[in-house]
Design an enzyme around this catalytic site. Structure first.
Site, PDB file in Angstrom:
ATOM      1  N   HIS A   1       2.959 -27.081  11.724  1.00 43.67           N
ATOM      2  CA  HIS A   1       4.283 -27.702  11.878  1.00 43.67           C
ATOM      3  C   HIS A   1       4.237 -29.029  12.646  1.00 43.67           C
ATOM      4  O   HIS A   1       4.794 -30.033  12.215  1.00 43.67           O
ATOM      5  CB  HIS A   1       5.255 -26.764  12.595  1.00 43.67           C
ATOM      6  CG  HIS A   1       5.266 -25.370  12.039  1.00 43.67           C
ATOM      7  ND1 HIS A   1       5.065 -25.093  10.715  1.00 43.67           N
ATOM      8  CD2 HIS A   1       5.454 -24.169  12.637  1.00 43.67           C
ATOM      9  CE1 HIS A   1       5.138 -23.780  10.524  1.00 43.67           C
ATOM     10  NE2 HIS A   1       5.366 -23.202  11.672  1.00 43.67           N
TER      11      HIS A   1
ATOM     12  N   ASP B   1      -1.267 -21.722  16.000  1.00 47.18           N
ATOM     13  CA  ASP B   1      -0.072 -21.074  15.447  1.00 47.18           C
ATOM     14  C   ASP B   1       0.948 -22.096  14.929  1.00 47.18           C
ATOM     15  O   ASP B   1       1.490 -21.938  13.840  1.00 47.18           O
ATOM     16  CB  ASP B   1       0.576 -20.195  16.531  1.00 47.18           C
ATOM     17  CG  ASP B   1       1.787 -19.434  16.020  1.00 47.18           C
ATOM     18  OD1 ASP B   1       1.721 -18.947  14.877  1.00 47.18           O
ATOM     19  OD2 ASP B   1       2.800 -19.338  16.741  1.00 47.18           O
TER      20      ASP B   1
ATOM     21  N   HIS C   1       6.707 -23.825   6.422  1.00 49.07           N
ATOM     22  CA  HIS C   1       8.160 -23.747   6.223  1.00 49.07           C
ATOM     23  C   HIS C   1       8.905 -24.908   6.892  1.00 49.07           C
ATOM     24  O   HIS C   1      10.035 -25.214   6.533  1.00 49.07           O
ATOM     25  CB  HIS C   1       8.711 -22.379   6.648  1.00 49.07           C
ATOM     26  CG  HIS C   1       8.879 -22.194   8.113  1.00 49.07           C
ATOM     27  ND1 HIS C   1       7.861 -21.813   8.942  1.00 49.07           N
ATOM     28  CD2 HIS C   1       9.962 -22.350   8.921  1.00 49.07           C
ATOM     29  CE1 HIS C   1       8.313 -21.734  10.177  1.00 49.07           C
ATOM     30  NE2 HIS C   1       9.590 -22.040  10.199  1.00 49.07           N
TER      31      HIS C   1
ATOM     32  N   ARG D   1       0.810  -1.225   0.000  1.00 42.59           N
ATOM     33  CA  ARG D   1       0.000   0.000   0.000  1.00 42.59           C
ATOM     34  C   ARG D   1       0.841   1.273   0.000  1.00 42.59           C
ATOM     35  O   ARG D   1       0.426   2.286  -0.526  1.00 42.59           O
ATOM     36  CB  ARG D   1      -0.913  -0.012   1.230  1.00 42.59           C
ATOM     37  CG  ARG D   1      -2.061  -0.966   1.060  1.00 42.59           C
ATOM     38  CD  ARG D   1      -2.737  -1.274   2.368  1.00 42.59           C
ATOM     39  NE  ARG D   1      -1.872  -2.085   3.220  1.00 42.59           N
ATOM     40  CZ  ARG D   1      -2.280  -2.746   4.280  1.00 42.59           C
ATOM     41  NH1 ARG D   1      -3.537  -2.682   4.650  1.00 42.59           N
ATOM     42  NH2 ARG D   1      -1.455  -3.471   5.003  1.00 42.59           N
TER      43      ARG D   1
END
Ligand code: BG6
Length: 479
Positions: free
Chosen positions: A251, A246, A189, A51
């Protein structure tokens, strides 16, 4: 090392949310490493979209600052051409003007290169913007692929993918309408970490393990990710989320899937992803009664006083869950999932404890167990405990370890960071290390069930001191 990059087609990498944290901390340093190792296509360009009204030079200043912060021994000869890979296009996520401007820029680049370049769009933005961005990408035809080999378009989505099963399904339905599954890369990841990639090789190339990989031989599995860091001021983001969403939904459950999935019939991305999904679907749900017996919710002392955290918060910063997989292979084997912040150690590891046959031939009353420890970080190592007779006249038995340390075994090899590996895989169209829709849905189903059961049973968080192993109650679940 160079056998990585097969993609030589001109490619443009477009990052939404390019002035944010993820770009600075992970994407820029990873792109630099790939560039330095000549693993990017010869014609490659990055367009940052955000932005702020920035010029290309202001954006390049951010790129440079990120490199200076994150890369030791920057190669001066590489910095200048690397910075020139980047340009900037300002725009809002929810108005069409920005996308039109972006389309123009892409057109100019295609013209300059006399080709229709591959394009990959990376959504490094808070998840509430996903839907808007997907719609605009589709409406503006920015994400239409020309063909599978060249001029393809791929979309990379960061976690969290949804906030629960319902929102994940909604998001997925929208994605399904706009893009084909081959175009979508959902990042976790952890799957890009070297030792996590090695889990499949380790499990399925060592034949002695396969026979022992079941409830006849394994007594329990403990999957643990503990962090020393607390929420680091991210109260606004974290308090409505909690540890289980989270890092658990993604994971921790991905590690569980890789460790417990059945032997695949081949190593194609589809087969591996289907195998991971299957085992995640087999996780047993809890009732309001069993959830108390099999789980602990923890919160570090002082969390409720963190900025932007509700003073009466019941958000967990730690959890331990005794999970069970309802398959023949794993019936009755507890899989302990443990994950928390502000703990004593920063470690990610999986311990597999083997049963001892009865009757026990060991002297004394002790039962000796062999434990396989598979450590992902901080050091990448695999160890196996075994028992030996201590030299001497007595029959004294002691525990010892066979240790394999990755870095010691490959001292001259540079390890590739997870984002480097995952970006390369997107370029090459390999989805093995990306999470499929069925995996996402199965893990949300499990997590939603735990969260709902916590709520219904009114299971409160127990407090623990920062810098410890977690709540003292953990000993009751994991003796
Ligand atoms: C992220 C979580 O996915 O993983 C963070 O959102 C966590 O809360 C991070 O700190 C840990 O990643 P790593 O690679 O440092 O173990």
């Amino acid at each position: 090392m160079t056998d990585f990059s097969k993609s030589t087609t001109p490619t443009i990498f477009i990052v939404f949310g390019a002035t944010g944290d993820l770009m600075r901390r992970k994407l820029i340093p990873s792109l630099y490493q790939l560039y330095q190792r000549k693993l990017l296509p010869p014609l490659f360009h990055v367009i940052g979209y955000s932005r702020r009204e920035w010029s290309d030079d202001e954006f390049r200043a951010l790129v440079l600052a990120s490199l200076q912060d994150r890369i030791k021994n920057l190669d001066e000869g590489v910095i200048h051409p690397f910075l020139h890979l980047f340009s900037y296009s300002s725009g809002f996520f929810d108005t069409v003007d920005g996308y039109n401007k972006l389309a123009q820029r892409l057109g100019v680049r295609d013209k300059e290169w006399s080709t229709c370049a591959n394009k990959f769009f990376y959504l490094a933005v808070p998840p509430e913007y996903y839907e808007t961005i997907f719609r605009h990408l589709a409406d503006s035809h920015l994400a239409s692929s020309h063909s599978e080999e060249s001029g393809w378009t791929r979309v990379i989505v960061e976690k969290p993918f949804g906030k629960n099963l319902k929102t994940a399904e909604k998001l997925d339905a929208l994605l399904g309408k706009l893009f084909s599954e081959e175009q979508v890369y959902r990042i976790d990841h952890y799957l890009g970490k070297e030792t996590v990639q090695n889990i499949l090789a380790f499990r399925f190339s060592n034949s002695f393990l396969e026979h022992a990989w079941n409830n006849d031989f394994i007594e329990r599995i403990h999957i643990k990710i503990s962090e020393k860091i607390d929420i680091e001021g991210r109260g606004e983001l974290f308090d409505g989320v909690g540890m289980l969403r989270d890092m658990g939904q993604n994971h921790i459950l991905q590690l569980l899937a890789l460790f417990t999935m059945d032997t695949p019939k081949d190593f194609s991305a589809d087969t591996i992803r289907a195998g991971r999904a299957e085992v995640l679907r087999a996780l047993a749900p809890y009732t309001t009664r069993t959830v108390r017996e099999h789980t602990i919710r923890g919160q570090y002392e002082g969390y409720a006083r963190e900025k932007n955290v509700a003073p009466d918060t019941q958000t967990e910063t730690y959890y331990m869950i005794r999970a069970f997989i309802r398959t023949r292979r794993w019936r009755g084997v507890p899989i302990i999932l443990e994950n928390g912040k502000a703990l004593k150690d920063a470690i990610a590891k999986i311990s597999v404890r083997f049963r001892h046959p009865a009757p026990c031939l060991c002297p004394g009353d002790a039962h000796f167990h062999n434990v396989l420890r598979y450590q992902i970080q901080p050091q990448e190592r695999i160890s196996m405990s075994f028992w030996v007779k201590r030299p001497g006249t007595e029959m004294k038995i002691e525990e010892n370890d066979f240790v394999f340390d990755y870095k010691q075994a490959y001292p001259d090899t540079e390890f590739m960071g997870p984002y480097e590996k995952l970006l390369l895989d997107v370029l090459e169209g390999n989805q093995t290390l990306f999470v499929s829709t069925p995996e996402i849905m199965a893990s949300w189903r499990f997590v939603d069930n735990v969260l709902r059961s916590w709520k219904r049973s009114d299971q409160q968080v127990v407090l623990y001191k920062k810098g410890t192993d977690g709540p003292i109650e953990r000993a009751t679940l994991h003796p």
